[in-house]
Design an enzyme around this catalytic site. Structure first.
Site, mmCIF file in Angstrom:
data_model
loop_
_atom_site.group_PDB
_atom_site.id
_atom_site.type_symbol
_atom_site.label_atom_id
_atom_site.label_comp_id
_atom_site.label_asym_id
_atom_site.label_seq_id
_atom_site.Cartn_x
_atom_site.Cartn_y
_atom_site.Cartn_z
ATOM 1 N N ASP A 38 0.873 -1.179 0.000
ATOM 2 C CA ASP A 38 0.000 0.000 0.000
ATOM 3 C C ASP A 38 0.908 1.227 0.000
ATOM 4 O O ASP A 38 2.001 1.180 0.569
ATOM 5 C CB ASP A 38 -0.910 0.007 1.240
ATOM 6 C CG ASP A 38 -2.018 1.057 1.136
ATOM 7 O OD1 ASP A 38 -3.149 0.697 0.757
ATOM 8 O OD2 ASP A 38 -1.742 2.236 1.434
ATOM 9 N N GLU A 97 -12.250 2.643 -6.559
ATOM 10 C CA GLU A 97 -12.875 2.446 -7.875
ATOM 11 C C GLU A 97 -12.692 3.677 -8.771
ATOM 12 O O GLU A 97 -13.612 4.481 -8.949
ATOM 13 C CB GLU A 97 -14.372 2.156 -7.706
ATOM 14 C CG GLU A 97 -14.702 0.748 -7.254
ATOM 15 C CD GLU A 97 -14.502 -0.281 -8.351
ATOM 16 O OE1 GLU A 97 -15.420 -0.537 -9.135
ATOM 17 O OE2 GLU A 97 -13.387 -0.832 -8.442
ATOM 18 N N HIS A 145 -13.585 -10.228 -8.704
ATOM 19 C CA HIS A 145 -14.454 -9.381 -7.896
ATOM 20 C C HIS A 145 -14.878 -10.135 -6.640
ATOM 21 O O HIS A 145 -15.785 -10.974 -6.681
ATOM 22 C CB HIS A 145 -15.675 -8.942 -8.726
ATOM 23 C CG HIS A 145 -16.660 -8.140 -7.939
ATOM 24 N ND1 HIS A 145 -18.011 -8.137 -8.227
ATOM 25 C CD2 HIS A 145 -16.494 -7.325 -6.857
ATOM 26 C CE1 HIS A 145 -18.635 -7.345 -7.362
ATOM 27 N NE2 HIS A 145 -17.738 -6.849 -6.524
#
Length: 412
Positions: A38, A97, A145
């Site tokens: 991250d 997203e 997903h």
């Protein structure tokens, strides 16, 4: 050269948010070594702490042994920089997203990872082909997903791009089996199978708020039918602000009448259960949703400001509009080849969206109603509410010959 189905030994996850944590746990619990990246090191450290706490909780509950908890945590390796992922067999991107953000990550992964590595996105709705297009290996790009929380929810939508290689799909299906997931292969379109259908279902629920219903009435009708939770309770759980922030980032969709109640709730900081208030109110430390008169007053105010002439909306209409919205979109998905069979659509809704198991899924429910009757009911809705309710071409064809959605599976 594409990845063989038995060759995913080392994986990586990019993103230390809620989805990233759940995916990391799914992989580590399945025996894979996981590199975790991250761009915020403190968030990554905090996320690893949450994972350690989760494994400790599972151990105290007797679900896993102390040795298993230690082994799983040891498989999770925080790293710094994409160069640390050079030798992994699979990387799963689980960031916000935003298409441009994801494309930037995939461009860099393509240059840094070994040629045989599979590149996967956890996107819930974005165009997999647009993500694959920025790489030199589109045949090794696909969507994975996961559903939140990823370490608990069984469903995995495996999204094939236009150029995804069969061996890569096979590898993804094998990985799904290894993680104990219920995997369904979906074609590439906005929202894939589950969220594309959900969009039509939720839109009807939101429009009924403007026309005369209140959140607890809509949720009550659908929970009475057997759903695990209604759409507004669902949004409180996942966070009302996720779609709101996505619309803000995209710079479109915020003026749609259907989302004005959501927008007002978010402007008030009512993001859902995590904020202890959303469509409902939640007492400190409680997940019990309590009807909130302030929300009912806000719904009424927004509805009147938009010029709606409110009326009583009963449970029967709520069910009719929400269920038939699912079925009509499901028929389009089936005809377009986004889903291989009506059974795959039902699997998605039973395992990812809380559709009542005793009804068999939306497409089985429709088959049991009879498609001639479904067509007639859709036509009646089209007369009342507009052309978007026109029955899908597949429903018309199957109804004409008194066949079922399951029959279409046999033709495919």
């Amino acid at each position: 050269m594409t990845q063989s189905a038995t060759n995913i030994q080392r994986a990586a996850v990019i993103g230390a948010g809620t989805m990233g944590r759940g995916i990391v746990m799914s992989l580590a619990s399945a025996g894979l070594e996981v590199s975790w990246l991250d761009n915020n090191p403190s968030m990554l450290a905090q996320a690893r702490g949450v994972v350690a706490d989760t494994y400790a909780h599972n151990m105290h509950q007797g679900r896993i042994s102390e040795a298993q908890a230690a082994e799983r945590l040891a498989r999770i390796i925080p790293v710094e920089g994409i160069e640390a992922l050079a030798d992994v067999d699979l990387v799963i991107e689980a960031v916000f997203e935003n298409l441009e953000l994801k494309q930037g990550i995939f461009r860099e992964l393509d240059t840094r990872l070994k040629p045989t590595a599979i590149l996967a996105s956890n996107t819930s709705a974005l165009d997999i082909d647009a993500i694959a297009a920025v790489t030199r290996r589109p045949e090794q790009v696909l969507g994975l997903h996961f559903f939140s929380p990823a370490h608990i929810m069984k469903l995995l939508e495996i999204v094939r791009g236009a150029r995804t290689a069969p061996a890569v799909l096979e590898a993804a299906l094998e990985l799904g089996r290894q993680m104990g997931k219920v995997s369904v292969v979906a074609g590439n379109c906005k929202g894939f199978i589950g969220n594309r259908m959900l969009h039509t279902y939720v839109r009807e629920a939101r429009m009924m708020l403007l026309e005369g219903a209140y959140p607890h009435q809509v949720d009550g009708a659908l929970q009475g039918f057997g759903f695990a939770m209604g759409p507004f309770r669902m949004y409180d759980v996942v966070g009302i602000d996720l779609e709101w922030r996505a619309r803000e980032l995209a710079g479109k969709g915020q003026d749609d009448p259907a989302v004005q109640v959501d927008n007002r709730l978010c402007a008030l900081g009512r993001f859902g259960q995590k904020a202890r208030m959303g469509y409902y109110r939640y007492a400190e430390g409680s997940r019990q949703a309590e009807q909130d008169p302030e929300v009912d007053a806000l719904v009424l105010q927004v509805s009147e400001q938009l010029g709606f002439d409110r009326r009583d909306i009963g449970a029967e209409e709520i069910l009719e509009r929400c269920l038939l919205a699912l079925v009509n979109e499901g028929a389009k998905i089936l005809e377009e080849g986004i889903a291989a069979s009506s059974g795959d659509i039902d699997t998605v809704y039973l395992n990812g969206y809380g559709f009542p198991a005793d009804k068999g899924g939306p497409m089985t429910w429709a088959d049991n109603q009879g498609l001639p009757a479904i067509r007639t009911r859709l036509e009646a809705l089209a007369e009342r509410f507009g052309a978007h309710w026109q029955p899908a071409a597949l429903i018309r064809r199957l109804a004409d010959s008194d066949r079922r959605f399951t029959d279409f599976q046999q033709e495919a």
